[in-house]
Design an enzyme around this catalytic site. Structure first.
Site, PDB file in Angstrom:
ATOM      1  N   MET A 123       0.840  -1.193   0.000  1.00 57.06           N
ATOM      2  CA  MET A 123       0.000   0.000   0.000  1.00 57.06           C
ATOM      3  C   MET A 123       0.880   1.250   0.000  1.00 57.06           C
ATOM      4  O   MET A 123       0.439   2.333   0.392  1.00 57.06           O
ATOM      5  CB  MET A 123      -0.933   0.006   1.210  1.00 57.06           C
ATOM      6  CG  MET A 123      -2.003  -1.072   1.132  1.00 57.06           C
ATOM      7  SD  MET A 123      -3.503  -0.697   2.080  1.00 57.06           S
ATOM      8  CE  MET A 123      -2.849  -0.471   3.723  1.00 57.06           C
ATOM      9  N   HIS A 167       9.628  -3.790   3.091  1.00 56.22           N
ATOM     10  CA  HIS A 167       9.192  -3.960   1.694  1.00 56.22           C
ATOM     11  C   HIS A 167      10.394  -4.236   0.785  1.00 56.22           C
ATOM     12  O   HIS A 167      10.312  -5.062  -0.135  1.00 56.22           O
ATOM     13  CB  HIS A 167       8.476  -2.703   1.196  1.00 56.22           C
ATOM     14  CG  HIS A 167       7.210  -2.397   1.922  1.00 56.22           C
ATOM     15  ND1 HIS A 167       7.085  -1.321   2.771  1.00 56.22           N
ATOM     16  CD2 HIS A 167       6.002  -3.019   1.938  1.00 56.22           C
ATOM     17  CE1 HIS A 167       5.858  -1.284   3.257  1.00 56.22           C
ATOM     18  NE2 HIS A 167       5.183  -2.297   2.778  1.00 56.22           N
ATOM     19  N   VAL A 208      10.951  -8.133   9.131  1.00 55.86           N
ATOM     20  CA  VAL A 208      12.170  -7.325   9.278  1.00 55.86           C
ATOM     21  C   VAL A 208      11.976  -6.400  10.476  1.00 55.86           C
ATOM     22  O   VAL A 208      10.929  -5.765  10.619  1.00 55.86           O
ATOM     23  CB  VAL A 208      12.449  -6.501   8.009  1.00 55.86           C
ATOM     24  CG1 VAL A 208      13.684  -5.631   8.195  1.00 55.86           C
ATOM     25  CG2 VAL A 208      12.632  -7.439   6.814  1.00 55.86           C
TER      26      VAL A 208
END
Length: 360
Positions: free
Chosen positions: A36, A43, A186
């Site tokens: 998003m 990411h 992460v």
């Protein structure tokens, strides 16, 4: 086309329509990472993993779409960060060939869809209970984006464990014919799971928010400690000399503790929950306080709470609000098979030494 499996040599193409995406000539496997936007290192890790999977001859596509269907009343749709230029740069450095950033009208022509994917009972638990309709909206857009991007493999982060489980179930139940890959969470150096919403936190709120990961680590450490005690207990022969041998661990209480753990369910889920909740209860007294939504230890197959006799994998999950920001996190634990009581029992004989301080 990318010439390295680890990074792009040029800026990724920005595509706004499905027609533009479908016009691209495909070579090798296409790997898709759905986001998003507001991209961060989490990411980027997904994109780098996609690059490795696609290989130098394949294609990595990152989608950037803030899906209105998965935001409930009072949630942060309007304030959700939109940083497309920065997203394109991050995606390119991580190895993306294209960024597909469609408009709401492109994804939902004619308005909100009348036919949607329903998440079913698993979508009504935990996140689904806290955010009614969220997973229906999420699965609907994922289904549409899978059809629009036509990937061979799609990658999602383990931080959204329930989302990942539901996407896998949808792909299997509805025969999507696409591989769904999960990528480990992460974390920042202080343990906080990376999230686009972390940027909303003030310095004081961030200190409180660390309780989410700290609670998970406390549950994990309790689980590991009890498994270690059970393993040590199994090493000692089941004779009257067992307690004395266990006492040599260095604590007068060790023999009793090891024996108790050895006869308990593997890893004692209740103890794991208790260790995690202690951290969260302390955080509730901080300034600003942590407002717990849920703490759960669930079966990844259906996200129901596990019992004390559970074996195999389980997900320790937490959701809480700090200030105006809602955060989630989780860890996966593995509960070993419980051995029979007979194999681990200490015979009650007069030769078994008493444990100082034990109740009579």
């Amino acid at each position: 086309m990318t010439t390295s499996a680890s990074a792009s040599t040029h800026a990724p193409a920005l595509l706004r329509t499905a027609a533009e995406l479908h016009a691209r000539v495909r070579h090798g496997r296409r790997a898709v990472v759905m986001t998003m936007g507001a991209l961060h290192e989490g990411h980027a890790t997904l994109v780098r993993t996609a690059r490795e999977i696609a290989g130098p001859d394949g294609e990595v596509v990152v989608t950037v779409f803030v899906n209105p269907l998965q935001f409930g009343a009072g949630e942060d749709l309007d304030r959700y960060p939109r940083t497309l230029d920065a997203d394109i740069e991050i995606a390119g450095r991580a190895g993306a060939d294209a960024v597909f950033a469609p408009s709401v009208e492109e994804v939902y022509p004619g308005g909100e869809p009348q036919v949607r994917v329903t998440a079913g009972p698993m979508g009504e638990r935990l996140e689904g209970a806290s955010r009614p309709g969220h997973f229906d909206g999420m699965l609907t857009v994922v289904a549409k984006l899978l059809h629009l991007t036509r990937p061979d493999v799609a990658l999602y982060g383990q931080k959204d464990a329930q989302q990942l489980a539901l996407i896998r179930r949808m792909a299997r139940d509805l025969n999507f014919g696409v591989e769904i890959a999960g990528v480990p969470t992460v974390r920042e150096e202080d343990g906080l799971a990376l999230s686009s919403r972390n940027r909303y936190l003030s310095a004081a709120e961030r200190r409180t928010a660390l309780a989410l990961s700290q609670a998970l680590f406390a549950g994990r450490d309790r689980h590991a400690a009890e498994e270690a005690l059970r393993a040590r207990a199994r090493e000692v022969p089941a004779t009257h000399a067992r307690a004395a041998a266990l006492g040599a661990l260095g604590e007068s209480r060790a023999a009793a503790d090891a024996h108790a753990v050895a006869q308990a369910a593997p890893g004692r889920p209740a103890a794991v929950r208790a260790a995690a909740r202690l951290v969260l209860d302390e955080a509730a007294r901080l300034t600003p306080p942590l407002e717990l939504d849920y703490l759960a230890l669930v079966d990844p197959a259906d996200f129901t709470e596990i019992g004390e006799d559970h074996t195999g994998e389980a997900i320790l999950a937490v959701a809480a609000r700090v200030g105006a920001t809602r955060l989630i996190d989780n860890l996966t634990l593995t509960f070993e098979t419980l051995e029979t009581t007979e194999a681990l029992d200490i015979p009650a004989t007069p030769e078994t030494p008493a444990t100082p301080g034990a109740a009579s």
